[in-house]
Design a protein around this motif. Structure first.
Motif, PDB file in Angstrom:
ATOM      1  N   TYR A  45       0.840  -1.195   0.000  1.00  0.00           N
ATOM      2  CA  TYR A  45       0.000   0.000   0.000  1.00  0.00           C
ATOM      3  C   TYR A  45       0.877   1.248   0.000  1.00  0.00           C
ATOM      4  O   TYR A  45       1.772   1.394   0.847  1.00  0.00           O
ATOM      5  CB  TYR A  45      -0.910   0.018   1.228  1.00  0.00           C
ATOM      6  N   PHE A  46       0.599   2.159  -0.952  1.00  0.00           N
ATOM      7  CA  PHE A  46       1.323   3.421  -1.059  1.00  0.00           C
ATOM      8  C   PHE A  46       0.323   4.574  -1.008  1.00  0.00           C
ATOM      9  O   PHE A  46      -0.863   4.408  -1.294  1.00  0.00           O
ATOM     10  CB  PHE A  46       2.089   3.505  -2.385  1.00  0.00           C
ATOM     11  N   LYS A  47       0.835   5.741  -0.662  1.00  0.00           N
ATOM     12  CA  LYS A  47       0.038   6.963  -0.784  1.00  0.00           C
ATOM     13  C   LYS A  47       0.932   8.087  -1.252  1.00  0.00           C
ATOM     14  O   LYS A  47       2.126   8.136  -0.918  1.00  0.00           O
ATOM     15  CB  LYS A  47      -0.628   7.329   0.548  1.00  0.00           C
ATOM     16  N   LEU A  48       0.354   8.984  -2.040  1.00  0.00           N
ATOM     17  CA  LEU A  48       1.101  10.119  -2.573  1.00  0.00           C
ATOM     18  C   LEU A  48       0.957  11.287  -1.620  1.00  0.00           C
ATOM     19  O   LEU A  48      -0.140  11.820  -1.424  1.00  0.00           O
ATOM     20  CB  LEU A  48       0.578  10.499  -3.955  1.00  0.00           C
ATOM     21  N   ASP A  49       2.075  11.689  -1.017  1.00  0.00           N
ATOM     22  CA  ASP A  49       2.070  12.786  -0.059  1.00  0.00           C
ATOM     23  C   ASP A  49       3.145  13.791  -0.442  1.00  0.00           C
ATOM     24  O   ASP A  49       4.332  13.466  -0.476  1.00  0.00           O
ATOM     25  CB  ASP A  49       2.324  12.254   1.360  1.00  0.00           C
ATOM     26  N   GLU A  50       2.688  15.032  -0.761  1.00  0.00           N
ATOM     27  CA  GLU A  50       3.631  16.079  -1.154  1.00  0.00           C
ATOM     28  C   GLU A  50       4.505  15.629  -2.328  1.00  0.00           C
ATOM     29  O   GLU A  50       5.730  15.769  -2.315  1.00  0.00           O
ATOM     30  CB  GLU A  50       4.505  16.482   0.040  1.00  0.00           C
ATOM     31  N   ASN A  51       3.846  15.050  -3.350  1.00  0.00           N
ATOM     32  CA  ASN A  51       4.528  14.586  -4.564  1.00  0.00           C
ATOM     33  C   ASN A  51       5.539  13.479  -4.306  1.00  0.00           C
ATOM     34  O   ASN A  51       6.410  13.215  -5.140  1.00  0.00           O
ATOM     35  CB  ASN A  51       5.227  15.754  -5.271  1.00  0.00           C
ATOM     36  N   ASP A  52       5.423  12.839  -3.148  1.00  0.00           N
ATOM     37  CA  ASP A  52       6.319  11.729  -2.815  1.00  0.00           C
ATOM     38  C   ASP A  52       5.471  10.498  -2.519  1.00  0.00           C
ATOM     39  O   ASP A  52       4.635  10.514  -1.612  1.00  0.00           O
ATOM     40  CB  ASP A  52       7.188  12.080  -1.603  1.00  0.00           C
ATOM     41  N   LEU A  53       5.653   9.436  -3.302  1.00  0.00           N
ATOM     42  CA  LEU A  53       4.908   8.198  -3.088  1.00  0.00           C
ATOM     43  C   LEU A  53       5.553   7.426  -1.954  1.00  0.00           C
ATOM     44  O   LEU A  53       6.709   7.010  -2.045  1.00  0.00           O
ATOM     45  CB  LEU A  53       4.901   7.364  -4.373  1.00  0.00           C
ATOM     46  N   GLN A  54       4.820   7.251  -0.869  1.00  0.00           N
ATOM     47  CA  GLN A  54       5.363   6.612   0.334  1.00  0.00           C
ATOM     48  C   GLN A  54       4.749   5.235   0.534  1.00  0.00           C
ATOM     49  O   GLN A  54       3.543   5.043   0.368  1.00  0.00           O
ATOM     50  CB  GLN A  54       5.079   7.474   1.569  1.00  0.00           C
ATOM     51  N   LEU A  55       5.588   4.270   0.901  1.00  0.00           N
ATOM     52  CA  LEU A  55       5.111   2.929   1.233  1.00  0.00           C
ATOM     53  C   LEU A  55       4.506   2.963   2.634  1.00  0.00           C
ATOM     54  O   LEU A  55       5.184   3.284   3.608  1.00  0.00           O
ATOM     55  CB  LEU A  55       6.258   1.922   1.178  1.00  0.00           C
ATOM     56  N   VAL A  56       3.220   2.628   2.720  1.00  0.00           N
ATOM     57  CA  VAL A  56       2.508   2.686   3.999  1.00  0.00           C
ATOM     58  C   VAL A  56       2.544   1.349   4.722  1.00  0.00           C
ATOM     59  O   VAL A  56       2.780   1.279   5.928  1.00  0.00           O
ATOM     60  CB  VAL A  56       1.042   3.127   3.792  1.00  0.00           C
ATOM     61  N   ASP A  57       2.310   0.249   3.971  1.00  0.00           N
ATOM     62  CA  ASP A  57       2.226  -1.062   4.611  1.00  0.00           C
ATOM     63  C   ASP A  57       2.368  -2.155   3.564  1.00  0.00           C
ATOM     64  O   ASP A  57       2.148  -1.930   2.370  1.00  0.00           O
ATOM     65  CB  ASP A  57       0.888  -1.213   5.338  1.00  0.00           C
ATOM     66  N   THR A  58       2.740  -3.343   4.010  1.00  0.00           N
ATOM     67  CA  THR A  58       2.770  -4.547   3.184  1.00  0.00           C
ATOM     68  C   THR A  58       2.014  -5.628   3.922  1.00  0.00           C
ATOM     69  O   THR A  58       2.308  -5.910   5.090  1.00  0.00           O
ATOM     70  CB  THR A  58       4.209  -5.012   2.902  1.00  0.00           C
ATOM     71  N   LYS A  59       1.027  -6.233   3.264  1.00  0.00           N
ATOM     72  CA  LYS A  59       0.173  -7.209   3.936  1.00  0.00           C
ATOM     73  C   LYS A  59      -0.057  -8.425   3.046  1.00  0.00           C
ATOM     74  O   LYS A  59       0.076  -8.346   1.818  1.00  0.00           O
ATOM     75  CB  LYS A  59      -1.186  -6.587   4.276  1.00  0.00           C
ATOM     76  N   PRO A  60      -0.457  -9.550   3.665  1.00  0.00           N
ATOM     77  CA  PRO A  60      -0.914 -10.695   2.861  1.00  0.00           C
ATOM     78  C   PRO A  60      -2.292 -10.386   2.287  1.00  0.00           C
ATOM     79  O   PRO A  60      -2.890  -9.353   2.601  1.00  0.00           O
ATOM     80  CB  PRO A  60      -0.966 -11.833   3.885  1.00  0.00           C
ATOM     81  N   HIS A  61      -2.815 -11.267   1.476  1.00  0.00           N
ATOM     82  CA  HIS A  61      -4.120 -11.028   0.860  1.00  0.00           C
ATOM     83  C   HIS A  61      -5.243 -10.976   1.881  1.00  0.00           C
ATOM     84  O   HIS A  61      -6.193 -10.199   1.741  1.00  0.00           O
ATOM     85  CB  HIS A  61      -4.422 -12.110  -0.178  1.00  0.00           C
TER      86      HIS A  61
END
Length: 281
Positions: free
Chosen positions: A197-213
């Protein structure tokens, strides 16, 4: 454009983020998106004629909107009617799944449930309007299998090669609005084993979390396949609108122009010149 998982997911996180943003940017401005939005518009009778203006040219040759001219905008929902007829013809009756193995029939019926007949009608309508549509499969909070429609505008498929043989990944992107009213771009990278999961914050794509299905009793699991299923309108992924749009636009313009002419005739002022044999009274 056909993308593979290798085009996006690389060992370096920073490069992965750059490639994700590049692919998302290209897709969001692609013809695919434009045609999908166009198909939905025309299904809802939001035809191009509704945005037509009447113009004139001033003494300097500038093109200006003429607010004084009649401007009837008559939109005809022929396309919406055609799609509804198509859905009614193909899926007016519930779908039946038949197998020589009765146990398989029961499993399919139990998995799809009663909502399938409604869902598949929506899928056909959306695929007709957009070219294709997707179904997302998941495990709910009770540990039961379920599914829902995911708009094709949010999906970028990632295949193992240019022949689209195996779906190895999916990029899902969409806008979310925070409690402060701020619009944020969310990007998900799905593979056969996990989702990042990523989110775009201040023109910077940040990795928020990694999860199983999905999780069951606090333990993470994966489906072993990407849990998205594509439903194509046809092999070319073209919309039904592409076959009739020019005809509908022409009909809208002709009928709107005729309505304009009829109204302008009523406002006409006739001036008689050289009339002999009586006075102006």
């Amino acid at each position: 454009m056909i993308y593979s998982l290798k085009d996006v997911a690389v060992g370096n996180l920073e490069e992965t983020k750059e490639r994700l943003m590049k692919v998302v940017e290209l897709d969001s401005t692609s013809k695919r998106h434009r045609y999908a939005k166009e198909g939905v518009r025309y299904f809802n009778n939001d035809n191009d004629i509704l945005y037509e203006e009447q113009y004139y040219y001033d003494n300097e040759g500038n093109k200006c909107v003429d607010e004084t001219k009649k401007n009837n905008r008559l939109a005809h929902n022929f396309y919406g009617l055609l799609v509804k007829q198509k859905v009614g013809y193909l899926l007016g009756k519930p779908m039946n799944f038949n197998s020589t193995n009765k146990e398989v029939n029961k499993i399919i019926s139990d998995i799809l449930g009663d909502k399938w007949n409604i869902t598949v009608q929506e899928l056909l309508k959306n695929a007709s309007n957009k070219g294709d549509e997707w179904v997302y499969c998941y495990i709910d909070e009770n540990g039961e299998f379920d599914y829902t429609i995911c708009p094709t505008e949010q999906i970028i498929p990632l295949y193992n090669n240019g022949f689209k043989q195996i779906l190895e990944g999916v990029i899902r992107y969409y806008e979310v609005v925070s409690l402060e009213g701020k619009s944020i771009l969310a990007v998900e990278l799905w593979t056969q084993n996990e989702v990042r999961y990523f989110k775009l914050d201040e023109n910077d794509l940040q990795l928020v979390d990694t999860k199983p299905h999905f999780n069951i009793n606090g333990v993470g699991y994966s489906f072993g396949v990407v849990p998205f299923v594509q439903f194509k309108n046809n092999e070319e992924l073209t919309t039904d609108l592409s076959l009739v749009k020019e005809l509908i636009d022409n009909y809208d313009k002709v009928t709107s122009g005729l309505a304009n002419d009829l109204e302008e005739i009523q406002d006409s002022i006739y001036v008689l010149k050289g009339y002999q044999g009586t006075d102006s009274s």
